[in-house]
Design an enzyme around this catalytic site. Structure first.
Site, PDB file in Angstrom:
ATOM      1  N   TYR A 167      36.515  86.098 -70.611  1.00 36.40           N
ATOM      2  CA  TYR A 167      35.362  86.990 -70.479  1.00 36.40           C
ATOM      3  C   TYR A 167      35.295  87.926 -71.686  1.00 36.40           C
ATOM      4  O   TYR A 167      34.234  88.109 -72.290  1.00 36.40           O
ATOM      5  CB  TYR A 167      35.449  87.809 -69.193  1.00 36.40           C
ATOM      6  CG  TYR A 167      34.302  88.789 -69.046  1.00 36.40           C
ATOM      7  CD1 TYR A 167      33.018  88.340 -68.760  1.00 36.40           C
ATOM      8  CD2 TYR A 167      34.495  90.158 -69.210  1.00 36.40           C
ATOM      9  CE1 TYR A 167      31.950  89.226 -68.642  1.00 36.40           C
ATOM     10  CE2 TYR A 167      33.439  91.056 -69.095  1.00 36.40           C
ATOM     11  CZ  TYR A 167      32.171  90.577 -68.808  1.00 36.40           C
ATOM     12  OH  TYR A 167      31.118  91.455 -68.708  1.00 36.40           O
ATOM     13  N   LYS A 171      32.287  88.447 -74.606  1.00 41.24           N
ATOM     14  CA  LYS A 171      31.666  89.727 -74.931  1.00 41.24           C
ATOM     15  C   LYS A 171      31.925  90.123 -76.391  1.00 41.24           C
ATOM     16  O   LYS A 171      31.065  90.737 -77.033  1.00 41.24           O
ATOM     17  CB  LYS A 171      32.165  90.808 -73.982  1.00 41.24           C
ATOM     18  CG  LYS A 171      31.809  90.568 -72.517  1.00 41.24           C
ATOM     19  CD  LYS A 171      30.331  90.766 -72.237  1.00 41.24           C
ATOM     20  CE  LYS A 171      29.489  89.532 -72.164  1.00 41.24           C
ATOM     21  NZ  LYS A 171      28.066  89.806 -71.873  1.00 41.24           N
ATOM     22  N   THR A 204      27.328  96.365 -60.044  1.00 42.54           N
ATOM     23  CA  THR A 204      26.435  95.224 -59.880  1.00 42.54           C
ATOM     24  C   THR A 204      27.211  94.097 -59.214  1.00 42.54           C
ATOM     25  O   THR A 204      28.426  94.186 -59.017  1.00 42.54           O
ATOM     26  CB  THR A 204      25.898  94.722 -61.234  1.00 42.54           C
ATOM     27  OG1 THR A 204      26.956  94.054 -61.943  1.00 42.54           O
ATOM     28  CG2 THR A 204      25.374  95.869 -62.091  1.00 42.54           C
TER      29      THR A 204
END
Length: 302
Positions: A167, A171, A204
């Site tokens: 991840y 990014k 989120t």
């Protein structure tokens, strides 16, 4: 946010979280907004919510599966055929720390969705972006890019895979891409700027939609007790996308402790992500993996 009347915006991953909030606020300010979602049903539910809240807004939904570069091509070709100048592309969608998987083209899922698909989408839509005055590409990264590096020797995670590590790689890739894109736009004298944003720690479903077990529990606890709201997190990408006078290459994030929460401000990426030599090498790799080349696209606009 300045008035957005008459501007056309695309927000990827707009059915929930930061993307939903971004689409809503752009539409509230008068923009024509194309929301994209991989899941048609979830996308329609989000669209219905926005239309109920903003009945006069110009919002539409289009399905886009970022785990399939062929779908990115089909989506882009449809827009190119319509020929509407594109003022704003917000590369927002992403997946976070799922078990190892691959996209339809065989790329590690996080790298393929979070970076390669947005790389391909941006290059394919450059003709439409170049046709609009003051257009921008706003790419959403993460403060976790600071833990990232490009695993040139193992991009697919076949030798060793870490959910967090890959991840962070994706990014980090977002930052390399957005800064190199801005360099190339300037060199080609194209009327588009590339900017970056990260939301800090925002509550989120990104943190829990792909995780499982203890990791999901940890994420739920963090979301409840440490995170700011999705509305607050989305302010950073809205700022990057719309504030007047922002320079290409700008990176917007929260102004609070360790950039976890707060109001939008200029922040600094990891120094390694600003290395133009590394960025050029990574750009060539991305071109090879997507079969797209920036000069070829630029030549079509001349």
């Amino acid at each position: 946010m300045p008035d957005q009347t008459g501007r056309l915006a695309i927000v990827t991953g707009a059915n929930s979280g930061l993307g939903f909030q971004t689409a809503r606020e752009l539409a509230r300010k008068g923009a024509q907004v194309i929301m994209t979602a991989r899941d048609e049903g979830k996308g329609q539910m989000a669209l219905a919510r926005l239309r109920a809240e903003l009945p006069d807004a110009a919002i539409e939904l289009r399905r886009l599966d970022l785990a399939d570069l062929d779908d990115v091509e089909a989506f882009s070709d449809a827009l190119l055929a319509e020929g509407r100048p594109l003022d704003l592309l917000i590369n927002n969608a992403g997946v976070m720390m799922p078990p190892r998987g691959v996209t339809r083209q065989g790329h590690e899922t996080q790298f393929g969705v979070n970076h390669l698909a947005h790389f391909a989408l941006t290059l394919r839509l450059l003709p439409l972006l170049s046709a609009a005055a003051g257009s921008r590409v706003a790419t959403v990264s993460s403060d976790l890019h600071r833990r990232g590096r490009i695993h040139f020797e193992d991009l697919k995670g076949e030798k060793s895979y870490s959910r967090m590590g890959f991840y962070a790689q994706s990014k980090f890739a977002n930052v390399l891409f957005a800064l190199e894109l801005d360099r190339r736009l300037k060199a080609a004298r194209l009327p588009v700027i590339s900017v970056l944003a990260h939301p800090g720690y925002a509550d989120t479903n990104l943190q829990t939609s792909a995780t499982s077990g203890v990791l999901r529990l940890f994420m739920r606890i963090g979301n409840r007790f440490m995170a700011q709201t999705a509305e607050q997190g989305a302010l950073n990408q809205l700022y990057a996308a719309t504030v007047e006078g922002l320079k290409g290459g700008a990176f917007i994030g929260p102004d609070g402790f360790r950039e976890m929460r707060g109001s939008p401000t200029l922040v600094h990426p990891l120094a390694a992500a600003t290395d133009p030599t590394l960025a050029a090498k990574f750009w060539r790799l991305s071109e090879d993996l997507t079969l797209l080349k920036f000069p070829t696209i630029a030549e079509r606009m001349q």
